[in-house]
Write a protein that holds these residues in place. Structure first.
Motif, PDB file in Angstrom:
ATOM      1  N   GLY A  22       3.529  -3.065   0.610  1.00 43.17           N
ATOM      2  CA  GLY A  22       3.977  -1.898  -0.132  1.00 43.17           C
ATOM      3  C   GLY A  22       5.354  -2.079  -0.732  1.00 43.17           C
ATOM      4  O   GLY A  22       5.619  -1.670  -1.870  1.00 43.17           O
ATOM      5  N   GLU A  23       6.247  -2.723   0.021  1.00 43.76           N
ATOM      6  CA  GLU A  23       7.618  -2.888  -0.446  1.00 43.76           C
ATOM      7  C   GLU A  23       7.710  -3.888  -1.592  1.00 43.76           C
ATOM      8  O   GLU A  23       8.516  -3.722  -2.512  1.00 43.76           O
ATOM      9  N   ARG A  24       6.890  -4.937  -1.556  1.00 48.67           N
ATOM     10  CA  ARG A  24       7.060  -6.049  -2.487  1.00 48.67           C
ATOM     11  C   ARG A  24       5.962  -6.118  -3.535  1.00 48.67           C
ATOM     12  O   ARG A  24       5.800  -7.110  -4.222  1.00 48.67           O
ATOM     13  N   GLY A  25       5.158  -5.069  -3.605  1.00 45.96           N
ATOM     14  CA  GLY A  25       4.279  -4.918  -4.750  1.00 45.96           C
ATOM     15  C   GLY A  25       2.945  -5.630  -4.711  1.00 45.96           C
ATOM     16  O   GLY A  25       2.362  -5.889  -5.751  1.00 45.96           O
ATOM     17  N   GLY A  26       2.414  -5.944  -3.546  1.00 49.74           N
ATOM     18  CA  GLY A  26       1.088  -6.534  -3.523  1.00 49.74           C
ATOM     19  C   GLY A  26       0.860  -7.424  -2.326  1.00 49.74           C
ATOM     20  O   GLY A  26       1.725  -7.593  -1.470  1.00 49.74           O
TER      21      GLY A  26
ATOM     22  N   PHE B 166      -6.094   2.302  23.611  1.00 49.73           N
ATOM     23  CA  PHE B 166      -5.348   1.259  22.915  1.00 49.73           C
ATOM     24  C   PHE B 166      -5.835   1.107  21.475  1.00 49.73           C
ATOM     25  O   PHE B 166      -5.029   1.022  20.534  1.00 49.73           O
ATOM     26  N   VAL B 167      -7.148   1.064  21.291  1.00 50.82           N
ATOM     27  CA  VAL B 167      -7.702   0.925  19.942  1.00 50.82           C
ATOM     28  C   VAL B 167      -7.347   2.149  19.094  1.00 50.82           C
ATOM     29  O   VAL B 167      -7.033   2.027  17.901  1.00 50.82           O
ATOM     30  N   ARG B 168      -7.371   3.331  19.707  1.00 50.55           N
ATOM     31  CA  ARG B 168      -6.996   4.548  18.977  1.00 50.55           C
ATOM     32  C   ARG B 168      -5.536   4.484  18.522  1.00 50.55           C
ATOM     33  O   ARG B 168      -5.215   4.826  17.374  1.00 50.55           O
ATOM     34  N   SER B 169      -4.649   4.049  19.403  1.00 47.84           N
ATOM     35  CA  SER B 169      -3.237   3.918  19.034  1.00 47.84           C
ATOM     36  C   SER B 169      -3.051   2.869  17.939  1.00 47.84           C
ATOM     37  O   SER B 169      -2.247   3.050  17.013  1.00 47.84           O
ATOM     38  N   LEU B 170      -3.810   1.781  18.049  1.00 49.99           N
ATOM     39  CA  LEU B 170      -3.754   0.746  17.016  1.00 49.99           C
ATOM     40  C   LEU B 170      -4.229   1.303  15.677  1.00 49.99           C
ATOM     41  O   LEU B 170      -3.660   0.992  14.621  1.00 49.99           O
ATOM     42  N   GLY B 171      -5.259   2.147  15.714  1.00 52.31           N
ATOM     43  CA  GLY B 171      -5.731   2.768  14.484  1.00 52.31           C
ATOM     44  C   GLY B 171      -4.684   3.669  13.865  1.00 52.31           C
ATOM     45  O   GLY B 171      -4.496   3.676  12.643  1.00 52.31           O
ATOM     46  N   GLY B 172      -3.976   4.425  14.704  1.00 56.29           N
ATOM     47  CA  GLY B 172      -2.912   5.269  14.187  1.00 56.29           C
ATOM     48  C   GLY B 172      -1.815   4.455  13.523  1.00 56.29           C
ATOM     49  O   GLY B 172      -1.334   4.798  12.430  1.00 56.29           O
ATOM     50  N   ALA B 173      -1.415   3.355  14.175  1.00 58.06           N
ATOM     51  CA  ALA B 173      -0.396   2.492  13.584  1.00 58.06           C
ATOM     52  C   ALA B 173      -0.881   1.878  12.274  1.00 58.06           C
ATOM     53  O   ALA B 173      -0.131   1.761  11.294  1.00 58.06           O
ATOM     54  N   PHE B 174      -2.165   1.485  12.249  1.00 59.36           N
ATOM     55  CA  PHE B 174      -2.737   0.912  11.029  1.00 59.36           C
ATOM     56  C   PHE B 174      -2.751   1.947   9.907  1.00 59.36           C
ATOM     57  O   PHE B 174      -2.426   1.635   8.752  1.00 59.36           O
ATOM     58  N   GLY B 175      -3.131   3.180  10.233  1.00 64.65           N
ATOM     59  CA  GLY B 175      -3.159   4.228   9.218  1.00 64.65           C
ATOM     60  C   GLY B 175      -1.788   4.527   8.653  1.00 64.65           C
ATOM     61  O   GLY B 175      -1.615   4.669   7.432  1.00 64.65           O
ATOM     62  N   VAL B 176      -0.789   4.614   9.527  1.00 61.25           N
ATOM     63  CA  VAL B 176       0.572   4.882   9.072  1.00 61.25           C
ATOM     64  C   VAL B 176       1.080   3.736   8.206  1.00 61.25           C
ATOM     65  O   VAL B 176       1.688   3.952   7.152  1.00 61.25           O
ATOM     66  N   ALA B 177       0.826   2.492   8.638  1.00 61.95           N
ATOM     67  CA  ALA B 177       1.286   1.333   7.865  1.00 61.95           C
ATOM     68  C   ALA B 177       0.586   1.265   6.506  1.00 61.95           C
ATOM     69  O   ALA B 177       1.215   0.965   5.484  1.00 61.95           O
ATOM     70  N   SER B 178      -0.721   1.543   6.479  1.00 65.43           N
ATOM     71  CA  SER B 178      -1.477   1.450   5.225  1.00 65.43           C
ATOM     72  C   SER B 178      -1.047   2.522   4.235  1.00 65.43           C
ATOM     73  O   SER B 178      -0.742   2.230   3.070  1.00 65.43           O
ATOM     74  N   LEU B 179      -1.018   3.777   4.689  1.00 65.73           N
ATOM     75  CA  LEU B 179      -0.598   4.851   3.794  1.00 65.73           C
ATOM     76  C   LEU B 179       0.869   4.703   3.419  1.00 65.73           C
ATOM     77  O   LEU B 179       1.266   5.003   2.282  1.00 65.73           O
TER      78      LEU B 179
ATOM     79  N   ILE C 266       5.151   3.650  -0.404  1.00 65.22           N
ATOM     80  CA  ILE C 266       6.322   2.831  -0.735  1.00 65.22           C
ATOM     81  C   ILE C 266       6.128   2.166  -2.092  1.00 65.22           C
ATOM     82  O   ILE C 266       7.045   2.104  -2.919  1.00 65.22           O
ATOM     83  N   HIS C 267       4.918   1.685  -2.330  1.00 66.46           N
ATOM     84  CA  HIS C 267       4.629   1.040  -3.617  1.00 66.46           C
ATOM     85  C   HIS C 267       4.814   2.000  -4.781  1.00 66.46           C
ATOM     86  O   HIS C 267       5.248   1.597  -5.867  1.00 66.46           O
ATOM     87  N   TYR C 268       4.506   3.275  -4.556  1.00 69.32           N
ATOM     88  CA  TYR C 268       4.617   4.262  -5.631  1.00 69.32           C
ATOM     89  C   TYR C 268       5.940   5.022  -5.594  1.00 69.32           C
ATOM     90  O   TYR C 268       6.054   6.107  -6.163  1.00 69.32           O
ATOM     91  N   GLY C 269       6.934   4.485  -4.904  1.00 67.57           N
ATOM     92  CA  GLY C 269       8.288   4.982  -5.092  1.00 67.57           C
ATOM     93  C   GLY C 269       8.816   5.966  -4.088  1.00 67.57           C
ATOM     94  O   GLY C 269       9.870   6.559  -4.329  1.00 67.57           O
ATOM     95  N   LEU C 270       8.138   6.167  -2.951  1.00 70.24           N
ATOM     96  CA  LEU C 270       8.637   7.148  -1.987  1.00 70.24           C
ATOM     97  C   LEU C 270       9.999   6.737  -1.430  1.00 70.24           C
ATOM     98  O   LEU C 270      10.903   7.552  -1.318  1.00 70.24           O
TER      99      LEU C 270
ATOM    100  N   ALA D 207      10.728  13.454  -6.120  1.00 69.55           N
ATOM    101  CA  ALA D 207       9.315  13.264  -6.423  1.00 69.55           C
ATOM    102  C   ALA D 207       9.068  11.830  -6.879  1.00 69.55           C
ATOM    103  O   ALA D 207       9.726  11.330  -7.788  1.00 69.55           O
ATOM    104  N   SER D 208       8.154  11.147  -6.224  1.00 71.16           N
ATOM    105  CA  SER D 208       7.802   9.788  -6.598  1.00 71.16           C
ATOM    106  C   SER D 208       6.603   9.841  -7.533  1.00 71.16           C
ATOM    107  O   SER D 208       6.205  10.909  -8.004  1.00 71.16           O
ATOM    108  N   ASP D 209       6.025   8.682  -7.815  1.00 71.07           N
ATOM    109  CA  ASP D 209       4.841   8.632  -8.658  1.00 71.07           C
ATOM    110  C   ASP D 209       3.760   9.528  -8.041  1.00 71.07           C
ATOM    111  O   ASP D 209       3.389   9.341  -6.886  1.00 71.07           O
ATOM    112  N   PRO D 210       3.243  10.509  -8.783  1.00 73.66           N
ATOM    113  CA  PRO D 210       2.267  11.439  -8.205  1.00 73.66           C
ATOM    114  C   PRO D 210       0.985  10.781  -7.735  1.00 73.66           C
ATOM    115  O   PRO D 210       0.251  11.339  -6.926  1.00 73.66           O
ATOM    116  N   ARG D 211       0.694   9.577  -8.218  1.00 70.26           N
ATOM    117  CA  ARG D 211      -0.525   8.899  -7.780  1.00 70.26           C
ATOM    118  C   ARG D 211      -0.448   8.457  -6.329  1.00 70.26           C
ATOM    119  O   ARG D 211      -1.471   8.224  -5.693  1.00 70.26           O
ATOM    120  N   GLY D 212       0.763   8.338  -5.795  1.00 72.58           N
ATOM    121  CA  GLY D 212       0.928   7.841  -4.433  1.00 72.58           C
ATOM    122  C   GLY D 212       0.212   8.690  -3.400  1.00 72.58           C
ATOM    123  O   GLY D 212      -0.580   8.178  -2.590  1.00 72.58           O
TER     124      GLY D 212
END
Length: 300
Positions: free
Chosen positions: A38-42, A218-231, A236-240, A255-260
């Motif tokens: 997200g930070e480095r664009g791809g 453990f898997v549930r917590s990992l899913g939460g971390a994955f969701g937070v990192a992905s979103l 971040i990519h769209y300027g937050l 306000a960042s890019d509304p598509r984010g």
């Protein structure tokens, strides 16, 4: 009273520190890769690909260690159980969507609706109440229904619709509309949790209840971390982050890019869909009762 009927194993089991280190290292490398994407664009940068490669190596090492260790962190017999696998996967995706939405919803309130940090934090009471209501209702009704999976599937359908509407109206919704949608997301995600967790507990040997429950957690917590990192990578990519850096000192978010947020909420909806698919694929076994456990221990 039901807990008194459960077996009390007295054999001491060794801790698996190496397995824990490998699992945490794999998860950390994966989250770093998603954040850097997200930070480095791809996904094609060297840092991102290196992080993903390290994560794959740690996962491979964890699998090899699990097969060889005398008392691994997650025993193969637990992983081999189809109910445990699908139940854990359902929890992973449900919590990825729920936590991803609830972590970044305050930023949405501040960036799109102009709320202060205190007001945005208070607005997050709605999804929390919804999660408690959904989990409590599904948990209480589960023992009274033969087709108990329908409770979780109905909840996830509600979460899918609510998150989809939130994504479609992210740039035009009112505060009350967003609050109502977040409440429904909480209800839907909350209803899934007890269904999958109890199903896993119901499918394993009583002596493996602790291991199975901890593995799902453990898997549930990992899913939460994955969701937070992905979103977070999407936002971040769209300027937050750029918005935060510009006016963060004044307690506001530009306000960042509304598509984010549109893409972020759409990803959460897709995650709820995947959770529903896992829950639908999970075998529905008759729930055990207290009498089905070994009662001879109490008689002795």
């Amino acid at each position: 009273r039901a807990l008194r009927a459960l077996p009390e194993p007295h054999r001491k089991r060794p801790i698996d520190p190496l397995g824990s280190i490998l699992a945490v290292s794999a998860a950390t490398a994966l989250m770093l890769g998603l954040t850097w994407a997200g930070e480095r664009g791809g996904l094609v940068t060297l840092h991102v690909q290196s992080a993903f490669a390290v994560a794959i190596l740690f996962v491979a090492a964890f699998v090899m260690h699990t097969r060889r260790a005398p008392e691994p962190m997650i025993p193969p017999r637990i992983i081999a159980n189809p109910v445990v696998r699908t139940g854990a996967q359902g929890n992973f995706f449900a919590y990825a969507g729920y936590l991803g939405v609830t972590v970044f919803a305050p930023f949405y309130f501040m960036a799109n609706l102009g709320l202060s940090p205190a007001q945005a934090g208070f607005a997050m009471v709605a999804p929390m109440i919804g999660a408690v209501l959904g989990a409590n209702t599904a948990g209480r009704m589960m023992g009274k229904r033969d087709n108990y999976k329908a409770l979780g599937l109905t909840g996830l359908a509600v979460a899918v619709v609510a998150s989809s509407v939130l994504a479609a109206r992210a740039n035009m919704a009112s505060f009350l509309e967003v609050e109502a949608l977040l409440l429904l997301i909480g209800v839907g995600a909350g209803a899934q949790n007890p269904i999958s967790t109890v199903s896993v507990q119901n499918a394993v040997d009583p002596s493996d209840l602790g291991i199975a429950t901890a593995s799902v957690a453990f898997v549930r917590s990992l899913g939460g971390a994955f969701g937070v990192a992905s979103l977070g990578a999407v936002l971040i990519h769209y300027g937050l982050v750029r918005g935060l850096r510009v006016v963060g000192a004044e307690g506001e978010v530009a306000a960042s890019d509304p598509r984010g947020f549109v893409i972020a909420f759409s990803l959460a909806s897709a995650s709820f869909v995947l959770s529903g698919m896992c829950l639908a694929a999970m075998e529905q076994r008759p729930l055990r009762t207290v009498s089905s456990y070994d009662m001879r221990r109490r008689a002795g």
